[in-house]
Design an enzyme around this catalytic site. Structure first.
Site, PDB file in Angstrom:
ATOM      1  CB  SER A 102      -2.198  -2.133   5.688  1.00  0.00           C
ATOM      2  OG  SER A 102      -1.206  -1.127   5.745  1.00  0.00           O
ATOM      3  CE1 TYR A 142       1.559  -5.883   8.319  1.00  0.00           C
ATOM      4  CE2 TYR A 142       1.648  -3.811   7.114  1.00  0.00           C
ATOM      5  CZ  TYR A 142       1.023  -4.648   8.025  1.00  0.00           C
ATOM      6  OH  TYR A 142      -0.134  -4.236   8.643  1.00  0.00           O
TER       7      TYR A 142
END
Length: 266
Positions: free
Chosen positions: A133, A146
Site C-alpha cells: 500500500s 493498518y
C-alpha cells in the site's frame, strides 16, 4: 509465456479484478477467497464472463486450507489478502492490532515460506508479489494499525528480495494509492465499533471529519481499473521495478513525505 498464478483475497476488489484480467491474458490463475460464498460468487462471475478461472477456498487462518494450497504447483504467488482496522493508535484495542498483523503479515509470510521452501528444493525460479500500500511507506493519522502492518510487509519483502536472489526467486511489491474499491471506506468505519466519547479522548466526530478529509476527495476515490490494469502487466513479468507505487502522483507524494520526515522536528 503463460504463468500459473495464485492470488489470495480474490473474492473482491483488486484481487478479483486482477484474477479475471490475468486469466483473460492467457495465464492459469488460481483465485482464492476466504469464505465459501465468495468462492461460489467468483465462479459464477467467471462463468458469466467466459473466463477460465480456477477458484478455491483459502482462509489463511485455516491450517487445512494452507496445507492444501501448498500442494498447488504455481509460478507466482500474489499475497493480496488483507483486513483493515484503523482508529487512533493511542487508544485502539490491542487485540485489533494483533489481528491485523496476523492476517496482513504473519499468515502471508507462512504461505510464502511454504512455496519458497518448495521452489528452492525444486530449483524453480518462482516469483512473489506483495500487494502492499501507499500506507506501507507513510502513515496518516488514524490509520497506524493498518499501515504498521503494511510497513512490516515492506521490511519482509525487502529482506526476502535479497535472501532469495541467489535462488532465482524474484520479489516485488505493488503499492496502490487510494483506489475506490470500498476497502478504505469500510476500514474507516471500523473504529466506530469501539470508540466511545464517554471513555476515549479521541472524539467520534473529530475522527469522522479526519477520515472524510482524506477519503472524500478525488485523490481518495481513484478508479481501481487503473491499478488492476497495472497488476495484469506487472505480476507475470520477469522484469520491472521492485517497488511499484501507483499512480505516479502518489509515488511523488510519498517521496516528498519521506524527504520531509528527515527535517521534521518534535
Amino acid at each position: 509465456m503463460a504463468k500459473t498464478i495464485l492470488i489470495t483475497g480474490a473474492g473482491s476488489g483488486f484481487g478479483e479484478g486482477a484474477a479475471i484480467g490475468l486469466a483473460r491474458a492467457g495465464h492459469s490463475v488460481i483465485a482464492t477467497a476466504q469464505v465459501a460464498p465468495q468462492v461460489s460468487q467468483l465462479r459464477r462471475r467467471a462463468q458469466d464472463l467466459g473466463v477460465q478461472l480456477r477458484v478455491e477456498k483459502l482462509d489463511l487462518h485455516d491450517h487445512y486450507d494452507l496445507a492444501y494450497a501448498h500442494t498447488w504447483d504455481i509460478d507466482i504467488l500474489v499475497n493480496n489478502a488483507a483486513i483493515g482496522e484503523c482508529g487512533p493508535i493511542s487508544e485502539i484495542p490491542l487485540d485489533l492490532v494483533r489481528r491485523t498483523f496476523e492476517t496482513n503479515m504473519f499468515k502471508p509470510l507462512l504461505l510464502t515460506q511454504g512455496f519458497v521452501k518448495r521452489w528452492v528444493a525444486e530449483k524453480k525460479a518462482g516469483k512473489i508479489v506483495f500487494i502492499s500500500s501507499m500506507g506501507g511507506l507513510f502513515t496518516p493519522p488514524g490509520y497506524a494499525a493498518y499501515t504498521a502492518a503494511k510497513h512490516a510487509i515492506e521490511g519482509m519483502a525487502e529482506s526476502l528480495r535479497q535472501e532469495l536472489t541467489p535462488f532465482g526467486i524474484k520479489v516485488q511489491t505493488i503499492n496502490p494509492g487510494a483506489y475506490f474499491t470500498g476497502f478504505n471506506e469500510t476500514m474507516a468505519d471500523t473504529p466506530f465499533r469501539w470508540l466511545d466519547d464517554s471513555k476515549n479522548f479521541t472524539k467520534r466526530a473529530d475522527l469522522r471529519a479526519l477520515f472524510d478529509s482524506l477519503l472524500e476527495t478525488p485523490s481518495g476515490k481513484l478508479d481501481p481499473a487503473e491499478l488492476i490494469d497495472a497488476m495484469v502487466k506487472i505480476i507475470p513479468s520477469g522484469e520491472g521495478k521492485y517497488r511499484n507505487v501507483i499512480p505516479q502522483f502518489v509515488e511523488d507524494e510519498v517521496k516528498k513525505d519521506q524527504a520531509e520526515k528527515w527535517e521534521a522536528r518534535i
